[in-house]
Enzyme design. Structure first.
Site, PDB file in Angstrom:
ATOM      1  N   ASP A 299      -6.755  -7.241  -5.503  1.00  0.00           N
ATOM      2  CA  ASP A 299      -5.654  -7.078  -5.204  1.00  0.00           C
ATOM      3  C   ASP A 299      -5.102  -5.715  -5.455  1.00  0.00           C
ATOM      4  OD1 ASP A 299      -3.077  -7.705  -3.808  1.00  0.00           O
ATOM      5  OD2 ASP A 299      -2.208  -8.594  -5.808  1.00  0.00           O
ATOM      6  N   HIS A 300      -4.079  -5.455  -4.882  1.00  0.00           N
ATOM      7  CA  HIS A 300      -3.312  -3.974  -5.352  1.00  0.00           C
ATOM      8  C   HIS A 300      -1.969  -4.343  -6.057  1.00  0.00           C
ATOM      9  CE1 HIS A 300      -5.277  -2.106  -1.294  1.00  0.00           C
ATOM     10  NE2 HIS A 300      -5.935  -1.777  -2.514  1.00  0.00           N
ATOM     11  N   PHE A 473       0.833  -7.752  -2.488  1.00  0.00           N
ATOM     12  CA  PHE A 473       0.296  -8.943  -1.512  1.00  0.00           C
ATOM     13  C   PHE A 473      -0.823  -8.460  -0.709  1.00  0.00           C
ATOM     14  CE2 PHE A 473       5.089  -9.040  -2.548  1.00  0.00           C
ATOM     15  CZ  PHE A 473       5.154 -10.493  -2.719  1.00  0.00           C
ATOM     16  N   HIS A 474      -2.016  -8.283  -1.378  1.00  0.00           N
ATOM     17  CA  HIS A 474      -2.990  -7.625  -1.023  1.00  0.00           C
ATOM     18  C   HIS A 474      -4.419  -8.546  -1.515  1.00  0.00           C
ATOM     19  CE1 HIS A 474      -1.460  -3.664   0.410  1.00  0.00           C
ATOM     20  NE2 HIS A 474      -0.814  -4.720   1.286  1.00  0.00           N
ATOM     21  N   PRO A 475      -4.311  -9.718  -1.735  1.00  0.00           N
ATOM     22  CA  PRO A 475      -5.592 -10.502  -2.426  1.00  0.00           C
ATOM     23  C   PRO A 475      -6.771 -10.428  -1.179  1.00  0.00           C
ATOM     24  CG  PRO A 475      -4.053 -12.057  -1.542  1.00  0.00           C
ATOM     25  CD  PRO A 475      -3.224 -10.762  -1.333  1.00  0.00           C
TER      26      PRO A 475
END
Length: 566
Positions: A299-300, A473-475
């Site tokens: 993630d980020h 919100f980048h899984p």
């Protein structure tokens, strides 16, 4: 129980699933069932259709799975938010609408992995172009006739955008006119997935609107996939729930899992595909012991570096309820005004060290001081930079808790587990402060609100990150593509060791890309759609792209104000 048969069954109508449903049904003899656990993308609901309302879907569960992590051991044991989209459009229905493709070297790096030689940037670029209609027209890097509407930043928007870009340049970093073109590195305007009429350009709008009228596509909403069915080692169908009713659909050709980086490994594990020991803990019959399913989760992580704004030019008044009816009415009637923008109209990518081969830090600039999900708004005029590292070496996992499809899985991103994470976040805070103290922001910059001017030492910065950093919100990457022992799918998304089963979404990225994930996920689906259809891949686009090759990350000599000593 009802039973139907189709050529393809797609589990998940999100950024990838809608692409596949649209492209596969271009062949009139091919039948497709598209299952979506959420509901329609109601076009009258401003929460998902108005770009400026992007925080609202994250505040409820109608459009958001609202996952939560296990206590993160390096983040003060916080349980952290993990929002994912629910409804036609998936996460493209609730995301921040930033259209960022990633850096060219992300894909060139993927292609160095065994078996992924056809995933270079120049192999991927034709599919980015195929998906896109950019409002200023096509060029060597951009498309002009694709399903995804991309809007560029226009002159005359909030003056803080230009000031923040100018400040980045004054600090010695490059300026770039196109974060998705020749050079991602630097500061400049940000493209966004917004239609010319000021509406969110989700994949439901761009792709499904053209496909849903086809007789060979059946879309079933409120359909929660329970298990993939197998005939030996071949996927043969899907069982799903609609309320209390259970239904079964059979696939003549393939089952395509497009449920995202959390739900795709969850569905595979529930179906008996995953780490054998995990499955046996829940008495799930093992179809295939595939150890990488749910591993390699990435993630980020990002922080909000916030400042008071000395001039009344921020979006702070727009947060007040008495100003919102006017904003909403202009948007509803004309598709213009503050409601028609996500207000992430400028940003950038930098390298914090000269030996970084491509950018490791991303910036989103926002002319208001507030959390991404709409919480913790600062009660004054302010602005902020969302700042985070791009390729953390930390790895997490998604693990099934139960066999019940309604139960959320155990999620652990394992944020900030490596020393490099801490170095990059300290570097990012200090670089941001150097940018913010440049002359371009002098007339606007007030006091630093977060982390606060007194937060300077490594220990103090680390404490701020542990307490305040949040997901971007980048899984991704939890069913990674490749051929090593932990790979789940091959270069075409086919699950290793099984027939008739693919995973096509952000979970198959081997390594997370540099930037937001919606555009790369759409590209991945476009590229694999051609493979599924047996079509020749689009020809490589032979265009130049920037490579730093060891050049200084920052031209300190040209910085208007030199770095402060700490």
């Amino acid at each position: 129980m009802t039973t139907r048969e189709y050529d393809y069954i797609i589990c998940g109508a999100g950024s990838a699933g809608n692409v596949l449903a649209t492209r596969l049904t271009e062949d009139p003899d091919v039948t497709v069932l598209l299952l979506e656990a959420g509901g329609p993308d109601y076009r009258f609901d401003f929460r998902t259709q108005m770009p400026a309302a992007l925080a609202y879907p994250l505040q409820g569960r109608r459009y958001n799975w609202a996952y939560e992590t296990d206590p993160e051991p390096h983040m003060d044991n916080r349980r952290m938010e993990c929002g994912r989209g629910k409804g036609l459009g998936g996460s493209s229905l609730i995301n921040g609408m930033c259209y960022i493709r990633g850096n060219a070297l992300d894909y060139d790096n993927w292609s160095t992995h065994k078996g992924l030689e056809n995933w270079t940037y120049l192999d991927c670029l034709p599919y980015f172009k195929k998906a896109e209609t950019r409002d200023v027209g096509p060029n060597d890097y951009h498309g002009g006739s694709g399903p995804v509407s991309v809007t560029t930043s226009k002159p005359g928007v909030n003056p803080l955008f230009e000031a923040m870009v100018d400040a980045g340049v004054q600090a010695g970093y490059p300026r770039t006119d196109d974060l998705n073109g020749y050079q991602q590195e630097g500061f400049g305007p940000m493209d966004r997935t917004v239609t010319p009429k000021g509406r969110r350009a989700s994949t439901a709008r761009g792709y499904l609107d053209q496909a849903k009228v086809r007789p060979n596509l059946e879309i079933v909403t409120h359909a929660l996939a329970d298990r993939i069915l197998f005939d030996g080692k071949r996927a043969s169908g899907v069982t799903y729930l609609r309320g209390s009713e259970r239904a079964t659909a059979h696939a003549r050709r393939e089952v395509l899992v497009c449920s995202g980086a959390i739900a795709s490994p969850q569905l595979l594990q529930r179906s008996g595909v995953g780490p054998g020991a995990w499955l046996k803990e829940l008495d799930i019959p093992v179809v295939l012991d595939l150890p990488g399913v749910g591993q390699n989760l990435q993630d980020h992580l990002e922080m909000y570096i916030q400042y008071e704004c000395k001039e009344p030019v921020s979006l702070y008044p727009a947060l007040k309820w008495w100003n919102q009816p006017k904003i909403g009415l202009e948007w509803m009637l004309n598709g213009t005004g503050l409601g028609a923008s996500n207000h992430f109209e400028a940003g950038g990518f930098i390298r914090t060290r000269d030996d970084d081969p491509w950018p490791n830090i991303q910036y989103h600039f926002l002319p208001v001081a507030i959390n991404y999900n709409g919480s913790n708004a600062i009660e004054m005029h302010g602005f902020q930079a969302h700042v985070g590292s791009m390729r953390s070496p930390s790895r997490g996992r998604v693990k099934l808790r139960s066999r019940d499809p309604n139960d959320h899985p155990s999620i652990l991103f394992n944020y900030m587990a490596e020393a490099l994470d801490w170095r990059e976040f300290r570097d990012a805070i200090r670089a941001t402060r150097e940018i913010m103290r440049q002359p371009a922001l002098d007339r606007y910059r007030g006091r630093e609100l977060n982390p606060g001017a007194d937060c300077k030492s490594d220990k103090e910065l680390d404490a701020f990150v542990r307490a305040r950093a949040e997901t971007a919100f980048h899984p991704s990457c939890s069913c990674k593509m490749g051929y090593d022992d932990m790979a789940v799918v091959d270069e075409e998304g086919r699950v290793h060791g099984l027939d008739g089963l693919r995973v096509v979404d952000a979970s198959i990225m081997p390594i997370i890309t540099t930037g937001n994930l919606n555009a790369p996920t759409i590209m991945i689906a476009e590229k694999i759609a051609d493979k599924i259809r047996g079509r020749q891949p689009l020809a490589r686009v032979d265009v130049p792209y920037f490579v730093a090759n060891g050049a200084p990350a920052r031209n300190v000599a040209k910085a208007v104000r030199q770095p402060e000593t700490v």
